[in-house]
Design a protein around this motif. Structure first.
Motif, PDB file in Angstrom:
ATOM      1  N   THR A 264      83.031 -27.215  19.768  1.00 55.11           N
ATOM      2  CA  THR A 264      83.325 -27.543  21.160  1.00 55.11           C
ATOM      3  C   THR A 264      84.801 -27.257  21.429  1.00 55.11           C
ATOM      4  O   THR A 264      85.672 -27.737  20.692  1.00 55.11           O
ATOM      5  CB  THR A 264      83.034 -29.022  21.455  1.00 55.11           C
ATOM      6  N   VAL A 265      85.079 -26.459  22.469  1.00 52.86           N
ATOM      7  CA  VAL A 265      86.454 -26.156  22.864  1.00 52.86           C
ATOM      8  C   VAL A 265      86.736 -26.876  24.182  1.00 52.86           C
ATOM      9  O   VAL A 265      86.077 -26.611  25.198  1.00 52.86           O
ATOM     10  CB  VAL A 265      86.668 -24.637  23.020  1.00 52.86           C
ATOM     11  N   LEU A 266      87.675 -27.807  24.164  1.00 54.31           N
ATOM     12  CA  LEU A 266      88.026 -28.589  25.354  1.00 54.31           C
ATOM     13  C   LEU A 266      89.113 -27.868  26.141  1.00 54.31           C
ATOM     14  O   LEU A 266      90.147 -27.479  25.583  1.00 54.31           O
ATOM     15  CB  LEU A 266      88.507 -29.984  24.936  1.00 54.31           C
ATOM     16  N   VAL A 267      88.876 -27.707  27.440  1.00 57.60           N
ATOM     17  CA  VAL A 267      89.803 -27.002  28.314  1.00 57.60           C
ATOM     18  C   VAL A 267      90.220 -27.949  29.437  1.00 57.60           C
ATOM     19  O   VAL A 267      89.363 -28.557  30.084  1.00 57.60           O
ATOM     20  CB  VAL A 267      89.160 -25.730  28.908  1.00 57.60           C
ATOM     21  N   GLY A 268      91.504 -28.078  29.651  1.00 60.27           N
ATOM     22  CA  GLY A 268      92.007 -28.946  30.713  1.00 60.27           C
ATOM     23  C   GLY A 268      93.406 -29.437  30.399  1.00 60.27           C
ATOM     24  O   GLY A 268      94.063 -28.971  29.450  1.00 60.27           O
ATOM     25  N   ASP A 269      93.870 -30.381  31.188  1.00 58.86           N
ATOM     26  CA  ASP A 269      95.213 -30.943  31.021  1.00 58.86           C
ATOM     27  C   ASP A 269      95.161 -32.043  29.958  1.00 58.86           C
ATOM     28  O   ASP A 269      95.245 -33.233  30.252  1.00 58.86           O
ATOM     29  CB  ASP A 269      95.709 -31.485  32.367  1.00 58.86           C
ATOM     30  N   LEU A 270      95.015 -31.608  28.712  1.00 62.06           N
ATOM     31  CA  LEU A 270      94.822 -32.543  27.611  1.00 62.06           C
ATOM     32  C   LEU A 270      96.060 -32.561  26.725  1.00 62.06           C
ATOM     33  O   LEU A 270      96.662 -31.512  26.451  1.00 62.06           O
ATOM     34  CB  LEU A 270      93.593 -32.145  26.784  1.00 62.06           C
ATOM     35  N   THR A 271      96.421 -33.748  26.265  1.00 58.10           N
ATOM     36  CA  THR A 271      97.645 -33.905  25.465  1.00 58.10           C
ATOM     37  C   THR A 271      97.364 -34.215  24.006  1.00 58.10           C
ATOM     38  O   THR A 271      98.296 -34.259  23.201  1.00 58.10           O
ATOM     39  CB  THR A 271      98.510 -35.033  26.050  1.00 58.10           C
ATOM     40  N   GLY A 272      96.128 -34.443  23.636  1.00 59.28           N
ATOM     41  CA  GLY A 272      95.837 -34.752  22.250  1.00 59.28           C
ATOM     42  C   GLY A 272      94.359 -34.886  21.997  1.00 59.28           C
ATOM     43  O   GLY A 272      93.532 -34.878  22.922  1.00 59.28           O
ATOM     44  N   LEU A 273      94.004 -35.012  20.709  1.00 58.10           N
ATOM     45  CA  LEU A 273      92.611 -35.101  20.303  1.00 58.10           C
ATOM     46  C   LEU A 273      92.509 -36.081  19.142  1.00 58.10           C
ATOM     47  O   LEU A 273      93.330 -36.068  18.218  1.00 58.10           O
ATOM     48  CB  LEU A 273      92.097 -33.725  19.869  1.00 58.10           C
ATOM     49  N   VAL A 274      91.504 -36.914  19.193  1.00 55.02           N
ATOM     50  CA  VAL A 274      91.194 -37.850  18.107  1.00 55.02           C
ATOM     51  C   VAL A 274      89.728 -37.625  17.715  1.00 55.02           C
ATOM     52  O   VAL A 274      88.843 -37.714  18.578  1.00 55.02           O
ATOM     53  CB  VAL A 274      91.416 -39.317  18.540  1.00 55.02           C
ATOM     54  N   PRO A 275      89.462 -37.272  16.427  1.00 51.80           N
ATOM     55  CA  PRO A 275      90.403 -37.101  15.319  1.00 51.80           C
ATOM     56  C   PRO A 275      91.251 -35.844  15.464  1.00 51.80           C
ATOM     57  O   PRO A 275      90.821 -34.873  16.101  1.00 51.80           O
ATOM     58  CB  PRO A 275      89.484 -37.004  14.099  1.00 51.80           C
ATOM     59  N   ALA A 276      92.429 -35.856  14.842  1.00 53.64           N
ATOM     60  CA  ALA A 276      93.379 -34.765  15.042  1.00 53.64           C
ATOM     61  C   ALA A 276      92.845 -33.439  14.518  1.00 53.64           C
ATOM     62  O   ALA A 276      93.144 -32.381  15.089  1.00 53.64           O
ATOM     63  CB  ALA A 276      94.709 -35.110  14.359  1.00 53.64           C
ATOM     64  N   ASP A 277      92.055 -33.477  13.427  1.00 54.59           N
ATOM     65  CA  ASP A 277      91.535 -32.216  12.891  1.00 54.59           C
ATOM     66  C   ASP A 277      90.246 -31.778  13.573  1.00 54.59           C
ATOM     67  O   ASP A 277      89.733 -30.688  13.314  1.00 54.59           O
ATOM     68  CB  ASP A 277      91.303 -32.326  11.379  1.00 54.59           C
ATOM     69  N   GLY A 278      89.686 -32.621  14.472  1.00 56.69           N
ATOM     70  CA  GLY A 278      88.495 -32.247  15.235  1.00 56.69           C
ATOM     71  C   GLY A 278      87.214 -32.212  14.443  1.00 56.69           C
ATOM     72  O   GLY A 278      86.194 -31.757  14.957  1.00 56.69           O
ATOM     73  N   ASP A 279      87.202 -32.699  13.198  1.00 53.65           N
ATOM     74  CA  ASP A 279      86.008 -32.646  12.367  1.00 53.65           C
ATOM     75  C   ASP A 279      85.201 -33.933  12.547  1.00 53.65           C
ATOM     76  O   ASP A 279      85.637 -35.011  12.141  1.00 53.65           O
ATOM     77  CB  ASP A 279      86.408 -32.467  10.900  1.00 53.65           C
ATOM     78  N   LEU A 280      84.012 -33.819  13.167  1.00 55.89           N
ATOM     79  CA  LEU A 280      83.151 -34.977  13.384  1.00 55.89           C
ATOM     80  C   LEU A 280      82.077 -35.097  12.313  1.00 55.89           C
ATOM     81  O   LEU A 280      81.277 -36.036  12.344  1.00 55.89           O
ATOM     82  CB  LEU A 280      82.482 -34.874  14.761  1.00 55.89           C
ATOM     83  N   GLY A 281      82.029 -34.163  11.368  1.00 54.18           N
ATOM     84  CA  GLY A 281      81.034 -34.212  10.318  1.00 54.18           C
ATOM     85  C   GLY A 281      79.732 -33.544  10.697  1.00 54.18           C
ATOM     86  O   GLY A 281      79.436 -33.326  11.884  1.00 54.18           O
ATOM     87  N   ASP A 282      78.954 -33.171   9.689  1.00 54.09           N
ATOM     88  CA  ASP A 282      77.627 -32.555   9.893  1.00 54.09           C
ATOM     89  C   ASP A 282      77.700 -31.290  10.741  1.00 54.09           C
ATOM     90  O   ASP A 282      76.786 -30.992  11.515  1.00 54.09           O
ATOM     91  CB  ASP A 282      76.655 -33.546  10.532  1.00 54.09           C
ATOM     92  N   GLY A 283      78.794 -30.541  10.643  1.00 54.82           N
ATOM     93  CA  GLY A 283      78.886 -29.258  11.331  1.00 54.82           C
ATOM     94  C   GLY A 283      79.424 -29.301  12.740  1.00 54.82           C
ATOM     95  O   GLY A 283      79.541 -28.256  13.384  1.00 54.82           O
ATOM     96  N   ASP A 284      79.765 -30.493  13.258  1.00 53.26           N
ATOM     97  CA  ASP A 284      80.314 -30.602  14.614  1.00 53.26           C
ATOM     98  C   ASP A 284      81.839 -30.555  14.537  1.00 53.26           C
ATOM     99  O   ASP A 284      82.469 -31.397  13.888  1.00 53.26           O
ATOM    100  CB  ASP A 284      79.869 -31.907  15.276  1.00 53.26           C
ATOM    101  N   GLN A 285      82.425 -29.568  15.233  1.00 55.17           N
ATOM    102  CA  GLN A 285      83.877 -29.397  15.273  1.00 55.17           C
ATOM    103  C   GLN A 285      84.337 -29.424  16.728  1.00 55.17           C
ATOM    104  O   GLN A 285      83.638 -28.938  17.619  1.00 55.17           O
ATOM    105  CB  GLN A 285      84.288 -28.059  14.646  1.00 55.17           C
ATOM    106  N   VAL A 286      85.523 -29.985  16.952  1.00 58.43           N
ATOM    107  CA  VAL A 286      86.105 -30.052  18.297  1.00 58.43           C
ATOM    108  C   VAL A 286      87.513 -29.465  18.226  1.00 58.43           C
ATOM    109  O   VAL A 286      88.244 -29.706  17.260  1.00 58.43           O
ATOM    110  CB  VAL A 286      86.164 -31.499  18.827  1.00 58.43           C
ATOM    111  N   ALA A 287      87.895 -28.683  19.234  1.00 57.72           N
ATOM    112  CA  ALA A 287      89.221 -28.076  19.264  1.00 57.72           C
ATOM    113  C   ALA A 287      89.728 -28.051  20.696  1.00 57.72           C
ATOM    114  O   ALA A 287      88.948 -28.002  21.653  1.00 57.72           O
ATOM    115  CB  ALA A 287      89.191 -26.658  18.692  1.00 57.72           C
TER     116      ALA A 287
END
Length: 604
Positions: free
Chosen positions: A132-155
């Motif tokens: 998942t790629v988040l687009v917008g006026d964002l200042t941070g992400l939790v978790p910082a590495d974007g790894d949610l486990g079981d193949g789900d990644q966020v950036a």
């Protein structure tokens, strides 16, 4: 990174993502991968559940571009709604454009849909990651590495976060994956997933780290060497009268590739060796089955409906291969070609097994295609005509060479006589004669495009309006960048103004290429120019250069840059009328402008 957009991106988030990917250099300099725009919708409202598919040599991932209208730090969780707030921790529920507060459920369905399509086409996808790629006026992400486990990644839509998300998705997809994806695998998969338009070439995919193969190797039987060995043993047991062909099996003692604990490494040489071993094993098993009078294994995807001469293949397996389009057919249909190895017959368009970078263009004549099989051509008639006519020519060539030299001497003497007779005793005139021929080579300064030239990038036409080159950057920059050039001047500078339009609205694109003569200095210049408020290389409009219908200056310009060795490319795009507009469109144009042709940065 090779971004593919068969149709223009439809949302602002997609345009922003592909503009960011277009800034990365092609090949493995940043990250070897292919991202293809292949939207998937679900339900009667046709809600987007994924926007693209990511291919890396280790595997596949589905990608969702989630546009967020709120601002702050996003907290992503494997289950439940995602939240957003001014800092880490619980906040208000996240609102994603198109509906929903988490994209994970939709991505899961998109991944399953991709797996079904690939398996239906005879390809084994392995584990499919979800990014998942988040687009917008964002200042941070939790978790910082974007790894949610079981193949789900966020950036986040930021280079470091995006690279980390792609790398983690590749690591997940590479687990328990015994073979890298090859060039033929990727092309076949794109066709199976409904990619329209011109697909990537073998050279492009090879440059992204995908090992070359003329075969589609993502076959279940090729990914399970133990199963291949079992099938070979079963074939020999079922055929006792064929003990005369047991010699070849020792040639493939260990087709199982070695695999690092964290996933396979991107090693084209090792992958090619594994592919060759698997192909040989498959050929030998098929040859033994054929020698025993047995029908080949009824594998739907591997058996195109081209019915060999006398092969009883009655099993009513669904011809999944029929789902392949042209590029996939050329890749996938090649696999059964080695089966009749003992037979001397070969296809008319056989290329001798070179293929890859040395093969004919796959977009060539309709009857052509990629090379089908790699077996060395059996005893073919010797190419005698290549040796016969060359018995006597050496002496003829020497005689012709002597005659040519004699002719040149005669011409030189005649020219000397003419010059002597016409020049007379006028020493001044004779002294002024030689400069005449030396003026002809003065034209090679035009080593690049000239005004009026056009270039088509991502379906959009660009017209070159003005172009200039210089041998110094002193006086051709402003701000901190100008100060930088005072201590470290460039070796050459080329600047141009291109024009194009976005939905009928005119856009000016300023492109500057700076040759620093040193890779470290080039990186320093790009880092400085990328910093807000640091100045820049002066665009031609700032220098007073104009063109008909063009603006007087850049207004509200979007920026893109890249570095390749010692050369830095800087692009700025702006609306010609200077009014407001969608900055995402200008951002895409700026990113695409990095690929526009330019003259060599040298002395003008």
């Amino acid at each position: 990174m090779l971004p593919l957009t068969p149709v223009p991106p439809q949302t602002a988030g997609e345009r922003a993502l592909f503009a960011e990917l277009a800034r990365w250099d092609r090949g493995g300099a940043v990250r070897g991968a292919v991202v293809a725009s292949l939207p998937v919708v679900d339900g009667p409202m046709e809600r987007r559940i994924s926007d693209a598919v990511l291919f890396v040599p280790e595997g596949v991932a589905v990608v969702r571009v989630a546009e967020v209208r709120q601002g702050g730090v996003v907290t992503a969780t494997p289950e439940g709604s995602w939240t957003i707030g001014p800092g880490a921790g619980p906040g208000e529920v996240l609102h994603i454009a198109g509906g929903g507060s988490t994209p994970l459920d939709g991505l899961m369905r998109a991944g399953m849909d991709a797996a079904v399509r690939l398996r239906r086409a005879g390809l084994e996808p392995g584990r499919i990651a979800r990014l998942t790629v988040l687009v917008g006026d964002l200042t941070g992400l939790v978790p910082a590495d974007g790894d949610l486990g079981d193949g789900d990644q966020v950036a986040l839509l930021e280079s470091r976060s995006l690279l980390l998300g792609i790398s983690r998705a590749a690591r997940y997809a590479g687990v328990d994956n015994p073979r890298l994806w090859t060039t033929a695998d990727v092309r076949a998969a794109l066709s199976a997933l409904g990619y329209e338009g011109r697909g990537p070439t073998v050279e492009e995919l090879n440059g992204e780290g995908f090992p070359y193969s003329p075969y589609v190797l993502r076959r279940r039987e090729l990914l399970a060497p133990a199963a291949m060995a079992a099938s070979a043993a079963g074939a020999s047991q079922a055929a006792p009268p064929a003990p005369s062909t047991p010699a070849p099996p020792p040639a493939v003692p260990a087709p199982t590739p070695a695999r690092a604990p964290g996933g396979p490494l991107v090693d084209p040489v090792a992958a090619a060796a594994v592919a060759a071993a698997a192909i040989r094993a498959d050929e030998e098993a098929a040859a033994r089955a054929a020698a025993a009078g047995l029908a080949p294994a009824p594998d739907g995807p591997l058996a195109p409906p081209s019915a060999p001469s006398a092969a009883p293949v009655p099993p009513p397996a669904a011809p999944a291969t029929a789902r392949f389009d042209a590029p996939a057919v050329q890749s996938g249909a090649a696999v059964p070609a080695p089966a009749p190895a003992p037979a001397p017959e070969q296809p008319a368009d056989h290329t001798g097994g070179l293929g890859g970078l040395f093969a004919d263009d796959p977009t060539g004549p309709p009857g052509g295609g990629w090379p089908h099989a790699v077996p060395a051509a059996p005893a073919a008639p010797p190419p005698a005509p290549l040796a016969g006519p060359r018995d006597r020519p050496p002496s003829d060539r020497r005689r012709l060479a002597l005659l040519a030299v004699a002719g040149l001497v005669v011409v030189a003497v005649l020219v000397g006589l003419v010059v002597g007779l016409t020049g007379g005793g006028d020493g001044d005139a004779a002294a002024q004669e030689p400069p005449a021929p030396t003026s002809a080579p003065a034209t090679p300064t035009a080593t690049g495009p000239t005004p009026g030239a056009t270039s088509v990038q991502d379906g959009r036409t660009y017209v070159l309006q003005q172009v200039q080159t210089a041998d110094t950057c002193l006086g051709n920059a402003y701000g901190d960048v100008a100060t930088f050039f005072e201590s470290t001047d460039c070796a050459g500078l080329a600047r141009a103004l291109w024009s194009t339009d976005v939905e009928g609205r005119d856009v000016v694109v300023s492109v500057s290429t700076v040759d620093m003569g040193d890779a470290a200095a080039a990186r320093q210049l790009r880092a400085l120019a990328d910093t807000n408020g640091s100045g820049n290389v002066s665009d031609l409009l700032r220098e007073g250069v104009r063109y008909p219908g063009g603006p007087g200056e850049l207004s509200g310009a979007e920026y893109a840059s890249s570095v390749a060795g010692t050369v830095v490319t800087i692009v700025e795009s702006s609306w010609v009328d200077g009014g407001d507009g969608d900055t995402a469109d200008l951002d895409v144009v700026a990113g695409t402008g990095l690929a526009l042709p330019m003259p060599e940065p040298s002395a003008g």
